[in-house]
Design a protein around this motif. Structure first.
Motif, short mmCIF file in Angstrom:
data_model
loop_
_atom_site.label_atom_id
_atom_site.label_comp_id
_atom_site.label_asym_id
_atom_site.label_seq_id
_atom_site.Cartn_x
_atom_site.Cartn_y
_atom_site.Cartn_z
N ILE A 1 1.50 -1.01 -1.19
CA ILE A 1 0.12 -1.25 -1.65
C ILE A 1 -0.48 0.09 -2.06
N GLY A 2 -0.92 0.21 -3.32
CA GLY A 2 -1.64 1.43 -3.70
C GLY A 2 -1.15 2.17 -4.91
N ILE A 3 -0.25 1.55 -5.71
CA ILE A 3 0.14 2.23 -6.95
C ILE A 3 -0.95 1.99 -8.00
N HIS B 1 1.13 8.91 -10.87
CA HIS B 1 0.73 10.04 -10.01
C HIS B 1 0.43 9.59 -8.58
N SER B 2 0.37 8.30 -8.36
CA SER B 2 -0.03 7.78 -7.05
C SER B 2 0.99 8.13 -5.96
N ILE B 3 0.47 8.43 -4.78
CA ILE B 3 1.34 8.67 -3.63
C ILE B 3 2.20 7.43 -3.37
N ALA B 4 1.61 6.25 -3.53
CA ALA B 4 2.35 5.00 -3.31
C ALA B 4 3.55 4.90 -4.25
N LEU C 1 -3.84 -7.46 -5.86
CA LEU C 1 -4.44 -7.31 -4.53
C LEU C 1 -5.64 -6.38 -4.57
N ASP C 2 -6.82 -6.97 -4.37
CA ASP C 2 -8.02 -6.20 -4.06
C ASP C 2 -8.36 -6.60 -2.63
N VAL C 3 -8.21 -5.67 -1.69
CA VAL C 3 -8.37 -6.04 -0.27
C VAL C 3 -9.80 -6.46 0.06
N SER C 4 -10.74 -6.17 -0.85
CA SER C 4 -12.12 -6.59 -0.57
C SER C 4 -12.37 -8.03 -1.05
N MET D 1 -1.86 6.19 4.71
CA MET D 1 -2.06 7.58 4.27
C MET D 1 -3.37 8.14 4.82
N SER D 2 -3.24 9.25 5.55
CA SER D 2 -4.41 9.92 6.09
C SER D 2 -4.57 11.30 5.44
N TYR D 3 -5.39 12.14 6.04
CA TYR D 3 -5.57 13.51 5.53
C TYR D 3 -6.08 14.38 6.66
N VAL E 1 -13.67 8.19 8.39
CA VAL E 1 -12.89 6.99 8.02
C VAL E 1 -11.40 7.23 8.30
N LYS E 2 -10.90 8.40 7.93
CA LYS E 2 -9.47 8.69 8.19
C LYS E 2 -9.23 8.87 9.68
N ALA E 3 -10.24 9.39 10.42
CA ALA E 3 -10.08 9.50 11.88
C ALA E 3 -9.90 8.10 12.48
N PRO F 1 -3.17 18.09 -0.22
CA PRO F 1 -3.86 17.60 -1.42
C PRO F 1 -2.94 17.45 -2.63
N LEU F 2 -3.15 16.35 -3.35
CA LEU F 2 -2.35 16.03 -4.54
C LEU F 2 -3.29 15.55 -5.63
N LYS F 3 -3.01 15.96 -6.86
CA LYS F 3 -3.88 15.57 -7.97
C LYS F 3 -3.63 14.12 -8.34
N THR F 4 -4.45 13.23 -7.80
CA THR F 4 -4.33 11.80 -8.11
C THR F 4 -5.71 11.30 -8.54
N ARG F 5 -5.76 10.04 -8.95
CA ARG F 5 -7.05 9.50 -9.37
C ARG F 5 -8.04 9.47 -8.22
N ALA F 6 -7.59 9.04 -7.04
CA ALA F 6 -8.49 8.98 -5.89
C ALA F 6 -9.05 10.37 -5.58
N ALA F 7 -8.18 11.39 -5.66
CA ALA F 7 -8.60 12.74 -5.31
C ALA F 7 -9.63 13.29 -6.30
P1 NAD Z 1 -4.54 6.80 -6.21
O1 NAD Z 1 -5.83 6.74 -6.93
O2 NAD Z 1 -3.32 6.95 -7.00
O3 NAD Z 1 -4.36 5.56 -5.24
C1 NAD Z 1 -5.45 4.94 -4.60
C2 NAD Z 1 -5.16 3.45 -4.64
O4 NAD Z 1 -6.16 2.74 -3.89
C3 NAD Z 1 -5.19 2.89 -6.06
O5 NAD Z 1 -3.96 2.25 -6.35
C4 NAD Z 1 -6.32 1.87 -6.02
O6 NAD Z 1 -6.09 0.73 -6.83
C5 NAD Z 1 -6.28 1.50 -4.54
N1 NAD Z 1 -7.49 0.78 -4.12
C6 NAD Z 1 -8.77 1.21 -4.11
N2 NAD Z 1 -9.59 0.20 -3.71
C7 NAD Z 1 -8.78 -0.87 -3.44
C8 NAD Z 1 -9.01 -2.20 -3.02
N3 NAD Z 1 -10.26 -2.67 -2.80
N4 NAD Z 1 -7.96 -3.03 -2.85
C9 NAD Z 1 -6.70 -2.61 -3.09
N5 NAD Z 1 -6.41 -1.36 -3.52
C10 NAD Z 1 -7.44 -0.50 -3.69
O7 NAD Z 1 -4.69 8.04 -5.17
P2 NAD Z 1 -3.76 8.56 -3.99
O8 NAD Z 1 -4.17 9.96 -3.79
O9 NAD Z 1 -2.36 8.23 -4.25
O10 NAD Z 1 -4.34 7.75 -2.74
C11 NAD Z 1 -3.51 7.02 -1.86
C12 NAD Z 1 -3.87 7.30 -0.42
O11 NAD Z 1 -3.51 8.64 -0.08
C13 NAD Z 1 -5.35 7.14 -0.05
O12 NAD Z 1 -5.44 6.57 1.23
C14 NAD Z 1 -5.82 8.59 0.00
O13 NAD Z 1 -6.94 8.76 0.82
C15 NAD Z 1 -4.58 9.23 0.60
N6 NAD Z 1 -4.48 10.69 0.48
C16 NAD Z 1 -4.60 11.28 -0.72
C17 NAD Z 1 -4.48 12.66 -0.81
C18 NAD Z 1 -4.63 13.36 -2.12
O14 NAD Z 1 -4.89 14.57 -2.13
N7 NAD Z 1 -4.46 12.68 -3.24
C19 NAD Z 1 -4.24 13.44 0.35
C20 NAD Z 1 -4.12 12.78 1.57
C21 NAD Z 1 -4.24 11.41 1.62
#
Ligand code: NAD
Length: 259
Positions: free
Chosen positions: A17-19, A23-26, A68-71, A148-150, A166-168, A195-201
């Motif tokens: 869950i999470g691609i 660039h996504s970690i997933a 999947l939107d978990v909300s 995934m935490s931080y 939230v991560k705690a 830290p990784l350059k992703t959309r969330a970051a």
């Molecule tokens: P990303 O933007 O590639 O992935 C975030 C994902 O969350 C996306 O696929 C998005 O669709 C999904 N998402 C958001 N709201 C959602 C919902 N309601 N239902 C389902 N999916 C939802 O960014 P990422 O950096 O790969 O983030 C993945 C995880 O890694 C996150 O938990 C982030 O906090 C964590 N993390 C990121 C970093 C970083 O520096 N990028 C470092 C440590 C931890």
């Protein structure tokens, strides 16, 4: 995708869950477990996200690609209905999602709204608990779950603000779930990447400064990439890690040991 280089996860059924894109970690996690032979179920957020995720799912030969939107009520349950119908079981579940409204994320913890905080907590933390509740009954033969935490979960990282608590909560949830699910031989870990350059970051204020600082402070002297995180996740999913559970696994070049 090339032929897997190992069969250590052959026949293992893995939910990712999470691609959002390449660039996504997933995506790193999906590639790594696939490289060890696993079968994949991959989710995408919504129709807007699908064109970015579908090519990745194809490339990885995923058996399932599901919205999947978990909300959204019922969507997580529908994913598990499909997994049950297709595979009848699950071995590994990777939760790599987070969200906080921009104003709450960038306005400092002191100013965070109750609604924004609750939404961040629900999507980024409680959805992991809901996922675990649905996954556990499918893990008859044991299994593993990752979130995934931080570093901001346990240390103050400037600008991480609202996501710190939230991560705690996410890390604490992993520990409690590891305790509850240990007797079923289901292992649970928070993985804490650097830290990784992703959309969330990109939603974090001054993220480039965070990247530079991480590279400077890391004993290994380099930033991590998504495959570093992916192969850690894959290792934790293998029987080689069968006596590990509950603790946070840092993949951050050693930044977490620096005072
Ligand atoms: P990303 O933007 O590639 O992935 C975030 C994902 O969350 C996306 O696929 C998005 O669709 C999904 N998402 C958001 N709201 C959602 C919902 N309601 N239902 C389902 N999916 C939802 O960014 P990422 O950096 O790969 O983030 C993945 C995880 O890694 C996150 O938990 C982030 O906090 C964590 N993390 C990121 C970093 C970083 O520096 N990028 C470092 C440590 C931890």
């Amino acid at each position: 995708m090339d032929t897997p280089t190992s069969t250590v996860l052959a026949q293992r059924k893995v939910l990712i869950i999470g691609i959002a894109n390449e660039h996504s970690i997933a995506y790193g996690c999906a590639r790594a477990v696939r490289d060890l032979g696993a079968d994949l179920a991959i989710t995408y957020l919504n129709d807007k996200a699908k064109p970015y995720v579908e090519p990745r799912a194809k490339e990885l030969g995923a058996s399932l690609l599901l919205p999947l939107d978990v909300s959204k009520p019922g969507e997580l349950e529908a994913v598990f209905d499909e997994i049950r119908a297709t595979w009848g079981r699950l071995d590994v579940a990777v939760h790599s999602i987070a969200f906080a409204p921009k104003d709450d994320l960038q306005g400092g913890l002191l100013n965070s709204s109750a609604e924004g905080f609750a939404m961040a907590m629900d999507i980024s933390c409680h959805s992991f608990i809901r996922m675990a509740r649905l996954a556990a009954p499918l893990m008859d033969d044991g299994g593993s779950m990752f979130a995934m935490s931080y570093l901001g979960a346990t240390r103050v990282v400037p600008n991480y603000d609202l996501m710190g608590p939230v991560k705690a909560a996410l890390e604490a949830s992993c520990r409690y779930l590891a305790h509850e699910l240990g007797p079923k031989r289901i292992r649970v870990h928070p993985i804490s990447p650097g830290p990784l350059k992703t959309r969330a970051a990109s939603g974090l204020k001054d993220f480039d400064l965070l990247l530079n600082e991480a590279a400077e402070r890391a004993p290994i002297g380099e930033l991590v990439d998504i495959m570093d995180v992916g192969y850690t996740c894959a290792f934790l999913a293998t029987p080689y890690a069968r006596r590990m559970t509950g603790n946070t696994i840092f993949v951050a070049g050693g930044v977490s040991i620096i005072g």
